[in-house]
Design a protein around this motif. Structure first.
Motif, mmCIF file in Angstrom:
data_model
loop_
_atom_site.group_PDB
_atom_site.id
_atom_site.type_symbol
_atom_site.label_atom_id
_atom_site.label_comp_id
_atom_site.label_asym_id
_atom_site.label_seq_id
_atom_site.Cartn_x
_atom_site.Cartn_y
_atom_site.Cartn_z
ATOM 1 N N LEU A 42 3.802 10.127 -16.674
ATOM 2 C CA LEU A 42 4.195 9.367 -15.491
ATOM 3 C C LEU A 42 5.428 8.499 -15.722
ATOM 4 C CD1 LEU A 42 0.666 8.464 -14.091
ATOM 5 C CD2 LEU A 42 2.093 10.480 -13.659
ATOM 6 N N HIS A 43 5.592 7.957 -16.906
ATOM 7 C CA HIS A 43 6.791 7.151 -17.164
ATOM 8 C C HIS A 43 8.052 8.015 -17.152
ATOM 9 C CE1 HIS A 43 3.780 4.216 -18.368
ATOM 10 N NE2 HIS A 43 4.716 3.297 -18.229
ATOM 11 N N LEU A 44 7.961 9.223 -17.674
ATOM 12 C CA LEU A 44 9.097 10.144 -17.623
ATOM 13 C C LEU A 44 9.389 10.535 -16.179
ATOM 14 C CD1 LEU A 44 11.272 11.885 -18.930
ATOM 15 C CD2 LEU A 44 9.504 13.627 -19.395
ATOM 16 N N TYR A 94 0.153 8.852 -6.618
ATOM 17 C CA TYR A 94 -1.164 9.476 -6.533
ATOM 18 C C TYR A 94 -1.757 9.634 -7.930
ATOM 19 C CZ TYR A 94 -4.970 12.621 -5.582
ATOM 20 O OH TYR A 94 -6.230 13.182 -5.513
ATOM 21 N N GLN A 95 -0.973 10.192 -8.850
ATOM 22 C CA GLN A 95 -1.449 10.385 -10.220
ATOM 23 C C GLN A 95 -1.726 9.043 -10.900
ATOM 24 O OE1 GLN A 95 -2.367 13.667 -10.394
ATOM 25 N NE2 GLN A 95 -1.322 13.948 -12.342
ATOM 26 N N GLY A 96 -0.901 8.042 -10.578
ATOM 27 C CA GLY A 96 -1.023 6.742 -11.231
ATOM 28 C C GLY A 96 -2.214 5.932 -10.759
ATOM 29 N N ILE A 97 -2.522 6.003 -9.434
ATOM 30 C CA ILE A 97 -3.610 5.143 -8.939
ATOM 31 C C ILE A 97 -4.309 5.647 -7.685
ATOM 32 C CG2 ILE A 97 -2.191 3.604 -7.497
ATOM 33 C CD1 ILE A 97 -4.202 1.513 -9.326
ATOM 34 N N LEU A 98 -3.600 6.298 -6.776
ATOM 35 C CA LEU A 98 -4.207 6.657 -5.493
ATOM 36 C C LEU A 98 -5.331 7.682 -5.624
ATOM 37 C CD1 LEU A 98 -1.105 6.727 -3.112
ATOM 38 C CD2 LEU A 98 -2.823 4.912 -3.388
#
Length: 179
Positions: A42-44, A94-98
């Motif tokens: 996710l950071h990339l 979405y991948q990070g939190i949703l």
């Protein structure tokens, strides 16, 4: 044909395609951001979205400076923007939190993408007299991407509000002067 004519033709071809190459770089970076985001990097993904924003900024500047603005370039730019500032930031969040919200998280992710597509379509058919109508998708995408960095610091439900607010701002009818 003289060597100078060949050179002039080559320079003209390069000049006419410079903006489109930058636009396609925007699209490629957005596509890559989606792929690495799906893989959990996710950071990339965040970094690639911001680099795509730089390419997006420079493609319009190049087209105006080289006087090669075209309808094709405008359409290509919008298609690239929906990938880099619509799909990529929405999937990052979405991948990070949703995803924690299940179907409602998926709904708001898709709503954001749909509002972004609507905003771009409206932009492409409107007369642009030095103003944007609604929040440009590039700005919305960068803000949504930036919000990812706040995940450790604010409540999870805040991200539903953030993505809904940005979605509505993109399809709203307020005007912003272009800078």
């Amino acid at each position: 044909m003289l060597l100078s004519d060949v050179f002039d033709n080559t320079v003209r071809k390069i000049k006419t395609q410079t903006a489109n190459v930058l636009t396609l770089a925007n699209l490629g970076l957005g596509g890559f951001a989606i792929i690495v985001g799906i893989q959990g990097q996710l950071h990339l993904s965040l970094m690639l979205i911001f680099i795509a924003a730089l390419a997006d900024r420079f493609d319009g500047m190049a087209a105006r400076k080289l006087q090669v603005e075209s309808e094709l370039g405008k359409q290509l730019d919008s298609m690239s923007d929906i990938i880099s500032f619509g799909v990529a930031p929405a999937l990052l969040l979405y991948q990070g939190i949703l995803h924690l919200f299940g179907y409602p998280g998926a709904f708001f992710t898709i709503l954001y993408i749909g509002c972004g597509a609507f905003r771009l379509a409206r932009f492409n058919i409107a007369e642009n007299n030095g103003y944007f109508t609604g929040l440009p998708i590039t700005a919305a995408g960068c803000l949504l991407t930036l919000s990812y960095l706040a995940i450790p610091f604010i409540p999870a439900y805040s991200f539903i509000f953030i993505i809904l607010s940005l979605s509505l701002l993109m399809i709203s009818t307020f005007t912003l002067k272009k800078v």
